[in-house]
Design a protein around this motif. Structure first.
Motif, mmCIF file in Angstrom:
data_model
loop_
_atom_site.group_PDB
_atom_site.id
_atom_site.type_symbol
_atom_site.label_atom_id
_atom_site.label_comp_id
_atom_site.label_asym_id
_atom_site.label_seq_id
_atom_site.Cartn_x
_atom_site.Cartn_y
_atom_site.Cartn_z
ATOM 1 N N PRO A 1 43.650 54.060 41.785
ATOM 2 C CA PRO A 1 43.977 52.771 41.161
ATOM 3 C C PRO A 1 43.665 51.525 41.974
ATOM 4 C CG PRO A 1 45.972 53.991 41.682
ATOM 5 C CD PRO A 1 44.828 54.907 41.932
ATOM 6 N N GLY A 2 43.500 51.623 43.287
ATOM 7 C CA GLY A 2 43.239 50.439 44.099
ATOM 8 C C GLY A 2 41.777 50.106 44.299
ATOM 9 N N VAL A 3 40.873 50.797 43.628
ATOM 10 C CA VAL A 3 39.442 50.534 43.793
ATOM 11 C C VAL A 3 39.081 49.197 43.162
ATOM 12 C CG1 VAL A 3 37.104 51.322 43.217
ATOM 13 C CG2 VAL A 3 38.840 52.981 43.915
ATOM 14 N N THR A 4 38.375 48.368 43.916
ATOM 15 C CA THR A 4 37.913 47.082 43.397
ATOM 16 C C THR A 4 36.521 47.237 42.802
ATOM 17 O OG1 THR A 4 36.857 46.436 45.470
ATOM 18 C CG2 THR A 4 39.203 45.839 45.196
ATOM 19 N N PHE A 5 36.125 46.252 42.020
ATOM 20 C CA PHE A 5 34.770 46.259 41.469
ATOM 21 C C PHE A 5 33.731 46.266 42.579
ATOM 22 C CE2 PHE A 5 36.991 44.780 37.694
ATOM 23 C CZ PHE A 5 36.358 45.523 36.713
ATOM 24 N N TYR A 6 34.000 45.508 43.637
ATOM 25 C CA TYR A 6 33.049 45.436 44.743
ATOM 26 C C TYR A 6 32.928 46.788 45.441
ATOM 27 C CZ TYR A 6 30.222 43.282 48.338
ATOM 28 O OH TYR A 6 29.183 42.942 49.172
ATOM 29 N N ALA A 7 34.066 47.466 45.647
ATOM 30 C CA ALA A 7 34.034 48.789 46.286
ATOM 31 C C ALA A 7 33.283 49.792 45.408
ATOM 32 C CB ALA A 7 35.454 49.278 46.558
ATOM 33 N N LEU A 8 33.472 49.717 44.105
ATOM 34 C CA LEU A 8 32.741 50.607 43.197
ATOM 35 C C LEU A 8 31.243 50.315 43.272
ATOM 36 C CD1 LEU A 8 32.571 52.785 41.032
ATOM 37 C CD2 LEU A 8 33.141 51.027 39.324
ATOM 38 N N LEU B 1 40.890 38.354 54.414
ATOM 39 C CA LEU B 1 40.713 37.876 53.051
ATOM 40 C C LEU B 1 39.281 37.394 52.958
ATOM 41 C CD1 LEU B 1 42.018 37.313 50.328
ATOM 42 C CD2 LEU B 1 42.440 35.003 51.125
ATOM 43 N N THR B 2 38.482 38.134 52.247
ATOM 44 C CA THR B 2 37.069 37.812 52.126
ATOM 45 C C THR B 2 36.726 37.666 50.664
ATOM 46 O OG1 THR B 2 36.363 40.102 51.918
ATOM 47 C CG2 THR B 2 36.607 39.245 54.159
ATOM 48 N N SER B 3 35.472 37.498 50.371
ATOM 49 C CA SER B 3 35.059 37.410 48.979
ATOM 50 C C SER B 3 35.240 38.734 48.262
ATOM 51 C CB SER B 3 33.592 36.981 48.896
ATOM 52 O OG SER B 3 32.783 37.936 49.537
ATOM 53 N N LYS B 4 35.591 39.797 48.999
ATOM 54 C CA LYS B 4 35.789 41.113 48.392
ATOM 55 C C LYS B 4 37.237 41.367 47.997
ATOM 56 C CE LYS B 4 32.242 43.091 51.358
ATOM 57 N NZ LYS B 4 31.964 44.112 52.356
ATOM 58 N N THR B 5 38.175 40.535 48.443
ATOM 59 C CA THR B 5 39.583 40.815 48.207
ATOM 60 C C THR B 5 40.314 39.591 47.679
ATOM 61 O OG1 THR B 5 40.156 40.214 50.468
ATOM 62 C CG2 THR B 5 39.664 42.540 50.047
ATOM 63 N N ASP B 6 41.488 39.833 47.156
ATOM 64 C CA ASP B 6 42.361 38.777 46.675
ATOM 65 C C ASP B 6 43.587 38.709 47.582
ATOM 66 O OD1 ASP B 6 40.902 38.074 44.326
ATOM 67 O OD2 ASP B 6 41.608 39.916 43.401
ATOM 68 N N ARG C 1 45.867 51.614 50.333
ATOM 69 C CA ARG C 1 46.002 53.042 50.630
ATOM 70 C C ARG C 1 45.626 53.968 49.471
ATOM 71 N NH1 ARG C 1 51.690 54.095 52.425
ATOM 72 N NH2 ARG C 1 50.817 55.952 53.401
ATOM 73 N N ILE C 2 45.399 53.427 48.291
ATOM 74 C CA ILE C 2 45.004 54.259 47.135
ATOM 75 C C ILE C 2 43.728 53.653 46.564
ATOM 76 C CG2 ILE C 2 45.773 55.346 44.998
ATOM 77 C CD1 ILE C 2 48.609 54.568 45.642
ATOM 78 N N ASN C 3 42.626 53.782 47.310
ATOM 79 C CA ASN C 3 41.436 53.003 46.974
ATOM 80 C C ASN C 3 40.126 53.782 47.105
ATOM 81 O OD1 ASN C 3 41.278 53.295 49.703
ATOM 82 N ND2 ASN C 3 41.390 51.118 50.172
ATOM 83 N N LYS C 4 40.161 55.046 46.761
ATOM 84 C CA LYS C 4 38.946 55.859 46.911
ATOM 85 C C LYS C 4 38.212 56.049 45.586
ATOM 86 C CE LYS C 4 40.872 58.488 50.740
ATOM 87 N NZ LYS C 4 42.085 57.707 50.812
ATOM 88 N N VAL C 5 36.889 56.042 45.664
ATOM 89 C CA VAL C 5 36.050 56.436 44.538
ATOM 90 C C VAL C 5 35.933 57.951 44.657
ATOM 91 C CG1 VAL C 5 33.782 56.290 43.470
ATOM 92 C CG2 VAL C 5 34.792 54.255 44.543
ATOM 93 N N LEU C 6 36.524 58.689 43.718
ATOM 94 C CA LEU C 6 36.579 60.147 43.809
ATOM 95 C C LEU C 6 35.312 60.818 43.290
ATOM 96 C CD1 LEU C 6 40.280 60.536 42.644
ATOM 97 C CD2 LEU C 6 39.407 60.504 44.992
ATOM 98 N N SER D 1 40.524 44.381 40.530
ATOM 99 C CA SER D 1 40.815 45.791 40.331
ATOM 100 C C SER D 1 40.163 46.333 39.064
ATOM 101 C CB SER D 1 42.333 45.979 40.245
ATOM 102 O OG SER D 1 42.656 47.231 39.719
ATOM 103 N N VAL D 2 39.466 47.460 39.189
ATOM 104 C CA VAL D 2 38.866 48.110 38.023
ATOM 105 C C VAL D 2 39.976 48.580 37.086
ATOM 106 C CG1 VAL D 2 37.433 50.034 37.233
ATOM 107 C CG2 VAL D 2 36.822 48.815 39.333
ATOM 108 N N LEU D 3 40.981 49.274 37.633
ATOM 109 C CA LEU D 3 42.074 49.777 36.800
ATOM 110 C C LEU D 3 42.885 48.630 36.198
ATOM 111 C CD1 LEU D 3 43.694 52.172 35.718
ATOM 112 C CD2 LEU D 3 45.102 52.002 37.768
ATOM 113 N N GLY D 4 43.210 47.636 37.022
ATOM 114 C CA GLY D 4 43.983 46.508 36.516
ATOM 115 C C GLY D 4 43.267 45.795 35.388
ATOM 116 N N ASN D 5 41.968 45.625 35.528
ATOM 117 C CA ASN D 5 41.180 44.977 34.492
ATOM 118 C C ASN D 5 41.176 45.818 33.215
ATOM 119 O OD1 ASN D 5 38.168 44.407 33.305
ATOM 120 N ND2 ASN D 5 39.108 42.593 34.230
ATOM 121 N N THR D 6 41.074 47.129 33.375
ATOM 122 C CA THR D 6 41.076 48.034 32.218
ATOM 123 C C THR D 6 42.424 47.987 31.510
ATOM 124 O OG1 THR D 6 39.503 49.477 33.339
ATOM 125 C CG2 THR D 6 40.751 50.425 31.513
#
Length: 183
Positions: A142-149, A57-62, A124-129, A172-177
């Motif tokens: 859907p699992g991509v975070t803002f930080y990962a993007l 659990l880092t500043s990159k995750t919840d 497991r579903i966290n790739k920038v395609l 989450s980018v998708l969750g926020n959207t």
């Protein structure tokens, strides 16, 4: 601001309200059989400790085991299990299981009802395609975070693009959207 480390759980496994422990554990075993035991985790002391003490659990995750920004006792919104699907079919399996067992709750990164089963798309579903720098769009799982993007934009050398994040963590980018937020 980092999440504070939770205290050791005072209660046993959070069982969903109105469900007997044996019935809950049988339902979890069924889901584990469908998805694989490694993709269904009961939320116990070891999982909470793993997330916080092993730098998972880092500043990159919840946290996905409880509400990291709790107002009440931190165990009031503790999950009972976390499920990690890897594709649409597994997600459908989880939803069908939840409808059959009635073990489903609404939440954000953390459950709003003690004993909920959390579906975590971030493992497991966290790739920038794809990132198209010409029209400033991206295609994400859907699992991509803002930080990962952000990291992927930097890695691809598109420094002229930027991400308007709603929080400093890995939201989450998708969750926020889907929540009709900005960013």
């Amino acid at each position: 601001m980092d999440y504070k480390k939770p205290n050791a759980p005072k209660r046993e496994l959070a069982i969903p309200q109105g469900v007997e422990k044996e019935i809950f554990l049988k339902a979890i075993d069924e889901l584990s059989g469908d998805l694989g035991k490694e993709n269904v985790e009961l939320v116990d002391k070891s999982l909470v400790a793993y997330q916080f003490e092993s730098n998972n659990l880092t500043s990159k995750t919840d946290p996905n085991t409880h509400d990291g920004m709790h107002v009440l006792d931190e165990e009031e919104f503790a999950a009972s299990a976390v499920v990690y699907p890897c594709n649409t079919e597994e997600f459908q399996t989880i939803v069908q299981w939840a409808n059959k067992t009635k073990l489903f709750g609404y939440g954000g990164a953390a459950p709003r009802v003690r004993g909920s089963v959390v579906i975590d798309l971030g493992r497991r579903i966290n790739k920038v395609l794809d990132i198209n720098p010409d029209d400033c769009t991206c295609l994400l799982e859907p699992g991509v975070t803002f930080y990962a993007l952000y990291e992927e934009i930097q890695a691809r050398g598109y420094q002229h693009l930027w991400v308007d994040v709603p929080e400093l963590r890995g939201g989450s980018v998708l969750g926020n959207t889907l929540d009709r937020d900005v960013g």
